[in-house]
Write a protein that holds these residues in place. Sequence first.
Motif, short mmCIF file in Angstrom:
data_model
loop_
_atom_site.label_atom_id
_atom_site.label_comp_id
_atom_site.label_asym_id
_atom_site.label_seq_id
_atom_site.Cartn_x
_atom_site.Cartn_y
_atom_site.Cartn_z
N PRO A 149 0.88 -1.23 -0.03
CA PRO A 149 -0.06 0.04 -0.05
C PRO A 149 0.89 1.37 -0.02
CG PRO A 149 -0.49 -1.38 1.92
CD PRO A 149 0.30 -2.22 0.90
N SER A 150 2.01 1.26 0.58
CA SER A 150 2.99 2.51 0.49
C SER A 150 3.58 2.45 -0.80
CB SER A 150 3.82 2.49 1.86
OG SER A 150 3.23 2.42 2.82
N GLY A 151 3.61 1.49 -1.78
CA GLY A 151 4.40 1.55 -3.18
C GLY A 151 3.37 1.39 -4.27
N GLN A 176 4.42 7.76 -10.56
CA GLN A 176 5.26 6.95 -11.21
C GLN A 176 6.27 6.27 -10.28
OE1 GLN A 176 8.83 7.18 -11.88
NE2 GLN A 176 8.75 4.92 -12.52
N SER A 177 6.71 7.08 -9.34
CA SER A 177 7.63 6.44 -8.56
C SER A 177 6.89 5.36 -7.23
CB SER A 177 8.28 7.52 -7.73
OG SER A 177 7.36 7.86 -6.51
N LEU A 178 5.69 5.57 -7.09
CA LEU A 178 5.09 4.53 -6.55
C LEU A 178 4.48 3.48 -7.54
CD1 LEU A 178 2.83 6.84 -4.42
CD2 LEU A 178 4.53 5.23 -3.48
N LYS A 179 3.89 3.61 -8.34
CA LYS A 179 3.41 2.49 -9.35
C LYS A 179 4.45 1.61 -9.94
CE LYS A 179 -0.08 1.65 -12.92
NZ LYS A 179 -1.15 2.07 -13.75
N THR A 180 5.29 2.46 -10.49
CA THR A 180 6.57 1.32 -11.21
C THR A 180 7.78 1.62 -10.47
OG1 THR A 180 6.88 3.09 -12.90
CG2 THR A 180 5.08 1.53 -13.61
N GLY A 181 8.31 2.81 -10.20
CA GLY A 181 9.44 2.86 -9.84
C GLY A 181 9.80 2.11 -8.45
N ALA A 182 8.94 2.00 -7.56
CA ALA A 182 9.20 1.16 -6.44
C ALA A 182 9.69 -0.25 -6.66
CB ALA A 182 7.80 1.31 -5.40
N LEU A 183 8.85 -0.70 -7.49
CA LEU A 183 9.03 -2.60 -8.04
C LEU A 183 10.50 -2.58 -8.60
CD1 LEU A 183 8.04 -5.44 -7.36
CD2 LEU A 183 6.82 -4.92 -9.66
N THR B 28 -0.68 8.05 5.12
CA THR B 28 -1.66 8.79 4.97
C THR B 28 -1.93 9.33 3.67
OG1 THR B 28 -0.50 10.83 5.83
CG2 THR B 28 -1.55 9.89 7.42
N ARG B 29 -0.75 9.04 2.86
CA ARG B 29 -0.79 9.41 1.49
C ARG B 29 -1.95 8.74 0.61
NH1 ARG B 29 4.95 10.46 -1.25
NH2 ARG B 29 5.17 8.34 -0.36
N GLY B 117 -3.42 -4.91 -1.30
CA GLY B 117 -2.32 -4.25 -0.16
C GLY B 117 -2.37 -4.99 0.93
N LEU B 118 -3.31 -5.82 1.56
CA LEU B 118 -3.32 -6.43 2.90
C LEU B 118 -2.63 -7.85 2.47
CD1 LEU B 118 -7.03 -6.15 4.07
CD2 LEU B 118 -4.81 -5.51 5.36
N LEU B 119 -2.52 -8.38 1.55
CA LEU B 119 -1.96 -9.74 1.15
C LEU B 119 -0.42 -9.37 0.98
CD1 LEU B 119 -1.36 -12.39 -0.09
CD2 LEU B 119 -2.68 -12.05 -2.11
N THR B 120 -0.11 -8.31 0.48
CA THR B 120 1.41 -7.93 0.13
C THR B 120 1.97 -7.40 1.48
OG1 THR B 120 0.72 -6.84 -2.17
CG2 THR B 120 2.85 -6.39 -1.05
N ALA B 121 1.08 -6.67 2.34
CA ALA B 121 1.67 -6.26 3.52
C ALA B 121 1.76 -7.31 4.33
CB ALA B 121 0.90 -5.07 4.00
N ALA B 122 0.92 -8.30 4.50
CA ALA B 122 1.11 -9.50 5.25
C ALA B 122 2.26 -10.14 5.33
CB ALA B 122 -0.25 -10.47 5.01
#
Lengths: 292, 292
Positions: A149-151, A176-183, B28-29, B117-122
């Motif tokens: 969720p933060s990425g 972009q940094s979240l949706k593709t950059g993080a991974l 919070t974002r 998100g829950l699955l990934t964060a788990a």
Amino acid sequence: MEQSFETILARDRALIEDRLAELFRQDTRYACVQEAMEYSLLAGGKRVRPVLTLEACRMCGGRVEDALPFACGVEMIHTYSLIHDDLPAMDDDELRRGRPTNHVVYGEATAILAGDGLLTAAFGQLTKAELPPERIVSAVATLSAAAGPSGMVGGQALDMAGEGHALSRGELELLQSLKTGALISAAAQLGGIAAGATREQLKQLDRYAQALGLAFQVRDDMLDVISSDQELGKPVGSDRANEKSTFVNALGLENCAQLVEKLSQQAADALAEFEQPEFLAWLAHALADRKQ
Amino acid sequence: MEQSFETILARDRALIEDRLAELFRQDTRYACVQEAMEYSLLAGGKRVRPVLTLEACRMCGGRVEDALPFACGVEMIHTYSLIHDDLPAMDDDELRRGRPTNHVVYGEATAILAGDGLLTAAFGQLTKAELPPERIVSAVATLSAAAGPSGMVGGQALDMAGEGHALSRGELELLQSLKTGALISAAAQLGGIAAGATREQLKQLDRYAQALGLAFQVRDDMLDVISSDQELGKPVGSDRANEKSTFVNALGLENCAQLVEKLSQQAADALAEFEQPEFLAWLAHALADRKQ
């Protein structure tokens, strides 16, 4: 030299394809989900992320084979995200890599489950690495943070929320940094983690991957305008059809081309302190020039 | 004695609720996905799985607090599976635990993302445990196998495929062992893993949890017939409405009651070699007698 980089790339991709093709071979009881997972996982694709994992591992002094489970885990996460993003409730896309999307072939329920299955199995895949357990724990933590969720998941949520609005360059870069950059960054860092890289090296890999990821996305937006359907494997102009804000809208084509150039140089520069950065530096430029 | 078991249960649940409530507080974002994740994660529920994790850890000689990240990871997986199972493309349920389901409140796209998100964060949550890294790796591998395509996801696929057909008792047991049994067993085993249990102890925990999980499901099918909407928090008779095969259809109510009794005794018996099996033995019986 260019020749030998292409050879390395081809060898890495073959390693990755072989391993991915083996993953679900033993499960035959849940044939429909298995088939749907493999349909998307083995659909070709550039394998940019797992190649980053393998080559970051090599650059940090590790053995490519040791990083293979991490590389596959990253590609499984990437694939699940494509399946879910294409769903009718999300981007509602019917074509991907030149083929009908997962839910078009298998139906929505199975496509949701195939995504869930790949996402869940990705973390199990990380634990198959024959590496010290603290490196595996670090890989799980890094991949979960980048994809969660933060990425990536947060980025997709922002993307959905932004449809129909014109986003500024700054908003596009955050998205972009979240949706593709993080991974993409996680992919490179997992290679470093496999090799036992230092914290400083992981930071340099992150800087490299963030610049490369942004260049990749800007180039993607350009190709959506300048490519043909056939080259791209999906309909050109789909960003406009989906009312997506793109870097081309925000900056214009020419500025985008310059930005891609600058970012791929930044990516290469971030590797200055490694002993053998040549392949990953070449890869950044090669992706910036890509036609599909 | 009964009193003190209830006290332990209440204390465990409070520990779990507190920790779950803290999980996404810093982000919070991405407010819409975060809110949707919390809506389902903090919706009450019996917390059977995380209680199993904590108490299996205690029974194997570990500290309950050490197993808390594992317990939360298991509950996050359970919660994601409920969100995705309720989606229109899946079971299309509108009520869960007395409240509108996630997609009814937040829309389909956000509900899919909240589940992802829950699955990934788990899996990231598992890495927060302050335990030797090899135990964390083992927990990741166990949870991924139980929740993935050869476990829970495969079970949900079988369930969808079976709708509208009358399944035999054997088919129902296979379906249940995948769809709910695998995660319940993982919950108990993760407690054992946190405590450094032996391989033999993990097997006993698996036998306990498999019997308890089957008893739980048979009781669930019974409650769908004999309970009221208000007690159950969802419409009674929804299995029939969804054309689901149930143990009540296959065996009749009276045989189901006997089966639940037998299975909860089997569960308790599987713990014979532990020094302090009292709480988990009581829990198996308490769940078999539950009214909701």
